[in-house]
Design a protein around this motif. Structure first.
Motif, PDB file in Angstrom:
ATOM      1  N   ALA A 140       0.832  -1.204   0.000  1.00  0.00           N
ATOM      2  CA  ALA A 140       0.000   0.000   0.000  1.00  0.00           C
ATOM      3  C   ALA A 140       0.867   1.254   0.000  1.00  0.00           C
ATOM      4  O   ALA A 140       0.558   2.243  -0.679  1.00  0.00           O
ATOM      5  CB  ALA A 140      -0.918  -0.003   1.220  1.00  0.00           C
ATOM      6  N   TYR A 141       1.967   1.188   0.745  1.00  0.00           N
ATOM      7  CA  TYR A 141       2.911   2.316   0.763  1.00  0.00           C
ATOM      8  C   TYR A 141       3.445   2.582  -0.646  1.00  0.00           C
ATOM      9  O   TYR A 141       3.473   3.731  -1.115  1.00  0.00           O
ATOM     10  CB  TYR A 141       4.067   2.011   1.718  1.00  0.00           C
ATOM     11  N   GLU A 142       3.863   1.546  -1.343  1.00  0.00           N
ATOM     12  CA  GLU A 142       4.458   1.708  -2.666  1.00  0.00           C
ATOM     13  C   GLU A 142       3.451   2.281  -3.665  1.00  0.00           C
ATOM     14  O   GLU A 142       3.777   3.162  -4.467  1.00  0.00           O
ATOM     15  CB  GLU A 142       5.017   0.368  -3.157  1.00  0.00           C
ATOM     16  N   LYS A 143       2.195   1.804  -3.620  1.00  0.00           N
ATOM     17  CA  LYS A 143       1.168   2.307  -4.531  1.00  0.00           C
ATOM     18  C   LYS A 143       0.831   3.764  -4.222  1.00  0.00           C
ATOM     19  O   LYS A 143       0.679   4.591  -5.126  1.00  0.00           O
ATOM     20  CB  LYS A 143      -0.106   1.460  -4.413  1.00  0.00           C
ATOM     21  N   THR A 144       0.727   4.067  -2.944  1.00  0.00           N
ATOM     22  CA  THR A 144       0.355   5.416  -2.536  1.00  0.00           C
ATOM     23  C   THR A 144       1.458   6.414  -2.876  1.00  0.00           C
ATOM     24  O   THR A 144       1.190   7.527  -3.344  1.00  0.00           O
ATOM     25  CB  THR A 144       0.052   5.451  -1.027  1.00  0.00           C
ATOM     26  N   ALA A 145       2.708   6.028  -2.649  1.00  0.00           N
ATOM     27  CA  ALA A 145       3.836   6.904  -2.974  1.00  0.00           C
ATOM     28  C   ALA A 145       3.847   7.222  -4.469  1.00  0.00           C
ATOM     29  O   ALA A 145       4.142   8.349  -4.873  1.00  0.00           O
ATOM     30  CB  ALA A 145       5.146   6.249  -2.556  1.00  0.00           C
ATOM     31  N   ALA A 146       3.519   6.229  -5.296  1.00  0.00           N
ATOM     32  CA  ALA A 146       3.535   6.424  -6.750  1.00  0.00           C
ATOM     33  C   ALA A 146       2.372   7.287  -7.228  1.00  0.00           C
ATOM     34  O   ALA A 146       2.465   7.953  -8.254  1.00  0.00           O
ATOM     35  CB  ALA A 146       3.494   5.067  -7.452  1.00  0.00           C
ATOM     36  N   ALA A 147       1.251   7.309  -6.481  1.00  0.00           N
ATOM     37  CA  ALA A 147       0.066   8.065  -6.892  1.00  0.00           C
ATOM     38  C   ALA A 147       0.305   9.571  -6.848  1.00  0.00           C
ATOM     39  O   ALA A 147      -0.233  10.323  -7.662  1.00  0.00           O
ATOM     40  CB  ALA A 147      -1.117   7.703  -6.001  1.00  0.00           C
ATOM     41  N   LYS A 148       1.059  10.043  -5.861  1.00  0.00           N
ATOM     42  CA  LYS A 148       1.516  11.433  -5.734  1.00  0.00           C
ATOM     43  C   LYS A 148       0.433  12.463  -5.433  1.00  0.00           C
ATOM     44  O   LYS A 148       0.740  13.633  -5.184  1.00  0.00           O
ATOM     45  CB  LYS A 148       2.285  11.869  -6.983  1.00  0.00           C
ATOM     46  N   ALA A 149      -0.845  12.077  -5.457  1.00  0.00           N
ATOM     47  CA  ALA A 149      -1.900  13.041  -5.145  1.00  0.00           C
ATOM     48  C   ALA A 149      -3.195  12.306  -4.848  1.00  0.00           C
ATOM     49  O   ALA A 149      -3.385  11.150  -5.251  1.00  0.00           O
ATOM     50  CB  ALA A 149      -2.106  14.018  -6.302  1.00  0.00           C
ATOM     51  N   ALA A 150      -4.095  12.978  -4.131  1.00  0.00           N
ATOM     52  CA  ALA A 150      -5.402  12.402  -3.821  1.00  0.00           C
ATOM     53  C   ALA A 150      -6.330  13.510  -3.344  1.00  0.00           C
ATOM     54  O   ALA A 150      -5.894  14.619  -3.009  1.00  0.00           O
ATOM     55  CB  ALA A 150      -5.278  11.326  -2.740  1.00  0.00           C
ATOM     56  N   LYS A 151      -7.611  13.190  -3.324  1.00  0.00           N
ATOM     57  CA  LYS A 151      -8.582  14.074  -2.689  1.00  0.00           C
ATOM     58  C   LYS A 151      -8.718  13.624  -1.240  1.00  0.00           C
ATOM     59  O   LYS A 151      -8.587  12.442  -0.941  1.00  0.00           O
ATOM     60  CB  LYS A 151      -9.925  13.999  -3.401  1.00  0.00           C
ATOM     61  N   VAL A 152      -8.975  14.586  -0.346  1.00  0.00           N
ATOM     62  CA  VAL A 152      -9.016  14.236   1.075  1.00  0.00           C
ATOM     63  C   VAL A 152     -10.083  15.044   1.806  1.00  0.00           C
ATOM     64  O   VAL A 152     -10.328  16.205   1.480  1.00  0.00           O
ATOM     65  CB  VAL A 152      -7.629  14.470   1.738  1.00  0.00           C
ATOM     66  N   GLU A 153     -10.722  14.384   2.768  1.00  0.00           N
ATOM     67  CA  GLU A 153     -11.611  15.040   3.724  1.00  0.00           C
ATOM     68  C   GLU A 153     -11.043  14.747   5.099  1.00  0.00           C
ATOM     69  O   GLU A 153     -10.993  13.585   5.513  1.00  0.00           O
ATOM     70  CB  GLU A 153     -13.042  14.507   3.598  1.00  0.00           C
ATOM     71  N   MET A 154     -10.592  15.787   5.776  1.00  0.00           N
ATOM     72  CA  MET A 154      -9.894  15.610   7.042  1.00  0.00           C
ATOM     73  C   MET A 154     -10.628  16.339   8.163  1.00  0.00           C
ATOM     74  O   MET A 154     -11.074  17.469   7.990  1.00  0.00           O
ATOM     75  CB  MET A 154      -8.470  16.146   6.921  1.00  0.00           C
ATOM     76  N   THR A 155     -10.770  15.674   9.293  1.00  0.00           N
ATOM     77  CA  THR A 155     -11.392  16.286  10.462  1.00  0.00           C
ATOM     78  C   THR A 155     -10.445  16.186  11.643  1.00  0.00           C
ATOM     79  O   THR A 155      -9.908  15.118  11.919  1.00  0.00           O
ATOM     80  CB  THR A 155     -12.714  15.584  10.825  1.00  0.00           C
ATOM     81  N   MET A 156     -10.240  17.299  12.324  1.00  0.00           N
ATOM     82  CA  MET A 156      -9.407  17.321  13.510  1.00  0.00           C
ATOM     83  C   MET A 156     -10.248  17.762  14.703  1.00  0.00           C
ATOM     84  O   MET A 156     -10.994  18.738  14.620  1.00  0.00           O
ATOM     85  CB  MET A 156      -8.239  18.280  13.338  1.00  0.00           C
ATOM     86  N   LYS A 157     -10.151  17.026  15.803  1.00  0.00           N
ATOM     87  CA  LYS A 157     -10.852  17.378  17.036  1.00  0.00           C
ATOM     88  C   LYS A 157      -9.826  17.595  18.136  1.00  0.00           C
ATOM     89  O   LYS A 157      -8.991  16.728  18.396  1.00  0.00           O
ATOM     90  CB  LYS A 157     -11.822  16.269  17.440  1.00  0.00           C
ATOM     91  N   MET A 158      -9.891  18.756  18.763  1.00  0.00           N
ATOM     92  CA  MET A 158      -8.989  19.087  19.862  1.00  0.00           C
ATOM     93  C   MET A 158      -9.819  19.276  21.123  1.00  0.00           C
ATOM     94  O   MET A 158     -10.840  19.968  21.104  1.00  0.00           O
ATOM     95  CB  MET A 158      -8.210  20.369  19.552  1.00  0.00           C
ATOM     96  N   GLU A 159      -9.383  18.668  22.207  1.00  0.00           N
ATOM     97  CA  GLU A 159     -10.107  18.790  23.473  1.00  0.00           C
ATOM     98  C   GLU A 159      -9.139  19.064  24.610  1.00  0.00           C
ATOM     99  O   GLU A 159      -8.094  18.424  24.715  1.00  0.00           O
ATOM    100  CB  GLU A 159     -10.885  17.503  23.777  1.00  0.00           C
ATOM    101  N   GLY A 160      -9.478  20.014  25.457  1.00  0.00           N
ATOM    102  CA  GLY A 160      -8.679  20.280  26.653  1.00  0.00           C
ATOM    103  C   GLY A 160      -7.482  21.153  26.394  1.00  0.00           C
ATOM    104  O   GLY A 160      -7.011  21.298  25.272  1.00  0.00           O
TER     105      GLY A 160
END
Length: 305
Positions: free
Chosen positions: A47-67
């Protein structure tokens, strides 16, 4: 520029930097683990090798911070858009309660672009009204570091910019170093059949895997580690769901401290998509570094007078 505009910029940059620090591991490559990991290592290495070769992607990212242990603010931040690695580029729309922390006139959402080691933030119409129609704030940390003439600062800034990258391939490489890496089972994610894997890394392991840590002196490194230990940070919990095409469909990274926690979830799609990221027109951009330089020069002349 109003105080709320400065605060909005600070909130957005803090969030982006924190996400980068959690999800990017700064140029690591996939290695090998103990033989008892078996197929888990083989699957994630592929999966690492395939992902490294892809070089780009669409992403939906959520970050939650507490305290208070998670930062100055608690809340959520959502980032949606396109990102690329090799080279590092990003074009995100950002929204969430952390963005609203910038003040009552904060926009409901903000666009952030990263290109050629420069960050651009769309500060909204109110910012444009205050700055002759210029709504984009440009932050070129590398240029600021070079102008300072401080070699150590230049190295730190460059290392930090190298890390401003949500490269899922690098995160897979990092997960392969987990001493307790395991296969959880089959799960559906966003309608896709996936295989779920998880592992934990200590704070020291994560720091050593991060190129930016090489820029610290031994004294700075020891002080940083001591500070994180005092905050109660024991390690990073990392999970990945690999789809039938061999790409990460989802990644979760979390860290817990005595007084707070941070959770980051990234859902990926369209691997190999063209990351056509463009900088805003120069006529609509305020260079933050140049503006600070001018303010400093003006203050110096006033004191002399």
């Amino acid at each position: 520029m109003s105080k709320s505009t400065w605060k909005r910029a600070g909130v957005a940059l803090t969030a982006a930097g924190l996400v980068a620090g959690l999800a990017g591991c700064g140029g690591k490559t996939a290695g090998t683990k103990a033989a008892d990991a078996g197929d888990v290592t083989q699957v994630l290495t592929a999966a690492y090798e395939k992902t490294a070769a892809a070089k780009a992607a669409k992403v939906e990212m959520t970050m939650k911070m507490e305290g208070t242990g998670a930062g100055a603010e608690s809340g959520t931040m959502e980032m949606t858009g396109t990102m690329g690695w090799s080279p590092s580029v990003a074009d995100f729309t950002v929204k969430g309660s952390l963005l609203g922390a910038g003040g009552p006139d904060a926009p409901e959402q903000m666009r952030m672009i990263m290109l050629d080691n420069v960050m651009y933030m769309d500060m909204g119409e109110k910012q444009a009204a205050e700055m002759d129609g210029k709504r984009w704030m440009k932050l070129d940390l590398k240029a600021a570091a070079e102008a300072s003439g401080d070699k150590d600062l230049q190295k730190q800034m460059t290392g930090g910019l190298d890390n401003m990258n949500q490269d899922p391939a690098q995160q897979l490489a990092l997960l392969l170093d987990s001493p307790d890496l395991k296969h959880v089972g089959a799960e559906k994610v966003n309608g896709m059949e996936t295989q779920h894997y998880k592992g934990t890394l200590t704070f020291e392991q994560m720091l050593k895997a991060n190129k930016a840590s090489e820029l610290l002196s031994k004294e700075e490194y020891d002080k940083f580690v001591e500070g994180m230990k005092k905050a109660g940070l024991k390690g990073y919990d990392t999970e990945v769901w690999v789809n039938e095409d061999g790409y990460p469909a989802r990644m979760d990274v979390g860290m817990k401290m005595e007084k707070g926690s941070v959770q980051v979830r990234a859902d990926y799609s369209d691997y190999g998509t063209k990351a056509a990221v463009q900088a805003p027109p120069a006529g609509e951009t305020v260079d933050l570094f140049k503006m600070l330089q001018e303010i400093g020069e003006g203050a110096g002349e006033a004191s002399e007078g």
